[in-house]
Write a protein that holds these residues in place. Structure first.
Motif, short mmCIF file in Angstrom:
data_model
loop_
_atom_site.label_atom_id
_atom_site.label_comp_id
_atom_site.label_asym_id
_atom_site.label_seq_id
_atom_site.Cartn_x
_atom_site.Cartn_y
_atom_site.Cartn_z
N LEU A 1 0.83 -1.21 0.00
CA LEU A 1 0.00 0.00 0.00
C LEU A 1 0.87 1.26 0.00
CD1 LEU A 1 -2.82 1.25 0.09
CD2 LEU A 1 -2.78 1.04 2.58
N VAL A 2 1.95 1.25 0.81
CA VAL A 2 2.85 2.41 0.85
C VAL A 2 3.56 2.58 -0.50
CG1 VAL A 2 4.90 3.41 1.94
CG2 VAL A 2 3.20 2.25 3.35
N LYS A 3 3.92 1.46 -1.09
CA LYS A 3 4.60 1.52 -2.38
C LYS A 3 3.69 2.14 -3.44
CE LYS A 3 7.98 -1.63 -4.17
NZ LYS A 3 8.33 -3.04 -4.21
N LEU A 4 2.42 1.76 -3.41
CA LEU A 4 1.46 2.32 -4.36
C LEU A 4 1.31 3.82 -4.12
CD1 LEU A 4 -1.28 -0.49 -4.25
CD2 LEU A 4 0.36 -0.07 -6.09
N ALA A 5 1.36 4.22 -2.85
CA ALA A 5 1.26 5.65 -2.53
C ALA A 5 2.48 6.40 -3.06
CB ALA A 5 1.16 5.84 -1.01
N LYS A 6 3.65 5.77 -2.95
CA LYS A 6 4.87 6.42 -3.44
C LYS A 6 4.82 6.61 -4.95
CE LYS A 6 8.23 4.96 0.02
NZ LYS A 6 9.35 4.08 0.33
N GLU A 7 4.15 5.67 -5.62
CA GLU A 7 4.09 5.74 -7.08
C GLU A 7 2.98 6.68 -7.55
OE1 GLU A 7 3.82 1.63 -8.06
OE2 GLU A 7 5.98 1.31 -7.87
#
Length: 374
Positions: free
Chosen positions: A288-294
């Motif tokens: 979820l955090v990775k998707l937010a970073k992208e």
């Protein structure tokens, strides 16, 4: 023997006093205090359960040496030393220990700077790939309540980043699907980290996840589940009269799971059935955090997202979570265009060009010096 037992009893008594101090004065949780006590026992066993009133710097040095070479990780080594050191600091102020334990002696119970740094390095943790989550959900048929429940588990883990202990203690009344958020409220029994109340948004990643949550919520409500019942209930175990063993469960009952460990077992089985390598519940939070970073968030969105995960500051969210693999970061950095218009530098293509440039420069300087001499 007798003297030994006397010291052992005395050591135990002081350790127990220390535990109370950790919980009541230092406000540590029971679990953290128990971990500290276990670390102190390791030290006392190394000393042969002798009295700590006779502690020497040599004993501390050889303990550290033995501990460091015992095959434990650097971060475990550092936290164990820190727990023992805090105990010695406390012990120094207790009756009967003031003469024998002093700050200079306690200073030996330290770790070197290099180990400290290694212990603080963020670990690269695998987040589950999004395609794996899709495949996992697709692999689960929608045949019975257990299937629906497990699809809801996966959907909630990913869309809210909820931690496993909170997930299995979340009551239905804390799930607000129409407003797209969950209220992780410890007063209503949700086991959150540091018993903190966290309002978490159900993030829009794919309609399929929202659909799974809605289907499950409708099922629970149609079957008379109340607000205080678990959103993720236990499987109802049925014994097969012929084989006298449990059948594979297909139904649920309004009871909370005894432990979050069962969640790992349920997921492990689902991954296995889907032919996907196992990822822990926490790896969904990383994704979820990775998707937010992208997603190129504005700084306001970024801060708000961090709060939705229950983090006080963004460093925790973006530092410890959703780290990119080497492959990912290398290809991403390769794609950055660092050049700016107006700073383009043209290399001379031939020797003639170079001579012309030098001639111009020489003329320029000749003119400049001529000006000066006048």
């Amino acid at each position: 023997g007798m003297i030994m037992n006397k010291y052992k009893a005395e050591n135990l008594r002081m350790r127990q006093k220390h535990i109370i101090w950790l919980m009541e004065a230092e406000e540590l949780s029971k679990k953290t205090a128990a971990k500290a006590e276990a670390d102190i026992s390791v030290f006392e066993e190394f000393l042969g359960n002798r009295s700590l009133k006779k502690l020497t710097s040599d004993q501390i040095i050889s303990f550290k040496h033995k501990l460091k070479n015992s095959g434990i990780s650097v971060s475990t080594y550092c936290s164990r030393i820190r727990n023992i050191r805090r105990y010695l600091n406390w012990l120094m102020l207790q009756k009967g220990y003031k003469q024998s334990i002093n700050p200079a002696l306690i200073k030996y119970m330290s770790v070197n700077k290099e180990d400290k740094r290694i212990a603080q390095l963020p670990r690269y943790r695998d987040s589950i790939p999004l395609t794996a989550v899709y495949n996992l959900i697709k692999s689960i048929p929608n045949d019975n309540p257990i299937d629906m429940r497990d699809r809801a588990i996966i959907s909630l883990l990913l869309t809210t980043g909820i931690r496993h202990k909170a997930l299995v203690t979340l009551p239905i009344g804390c799930v607000h699907l129409s407003d797209r958020y969950i209220d992780q409220d410890p007063r209503r029994g949700v086991d959150t980290k540091f018993s903190k109340r966290i309002m978490s948004v159900i993030c829009l990643i794919d309609d399929a996840f929202i659909q799974c949550l809605n289907d499950w919520d409708s099922y629970l409500r149609q079957n008379g589940y109340r607000d205080t019942d678990p959103f993720i209930p236990k499987a109802r175990q049925i014994i097969d009269p012929e084989t006298r063993s449990f059948k594979r469960a297909t139904e649920v009952e309004p009871k909370y799971w005894k432990s979050h460990r069962s969640l790992h077992d349920v997921l492990r089985k689902r991954f296995q059935d889907a032919g996907i390598p196992y990822y822990s519940p926490h790896s969904f939070r990383h994704l979820l955090v990775k998707l937010a970073k992208e997603a190129d968030l504005t700084s306001k969105q970024s801060k708000c997202f961090s709060q939705s995960l229950g983090h006080e500051n963004e460093d925790t969210t973006y530092g410890s979570y959703g780290k990119f693999s080497e492959e990912e970061y290398i290809s991403s950095v390769k794609g950055i265009d660092f050049s700016r218009e107006g700073t383009k530098f043209k290399l001379p293509s031939s020797l003639d060009d170079l001579e012309k440039i030098i001639e111009e420069k020489v003329d320029h300087f000749a003119f400049f010096f001529h000006q000066l001499s006048d």
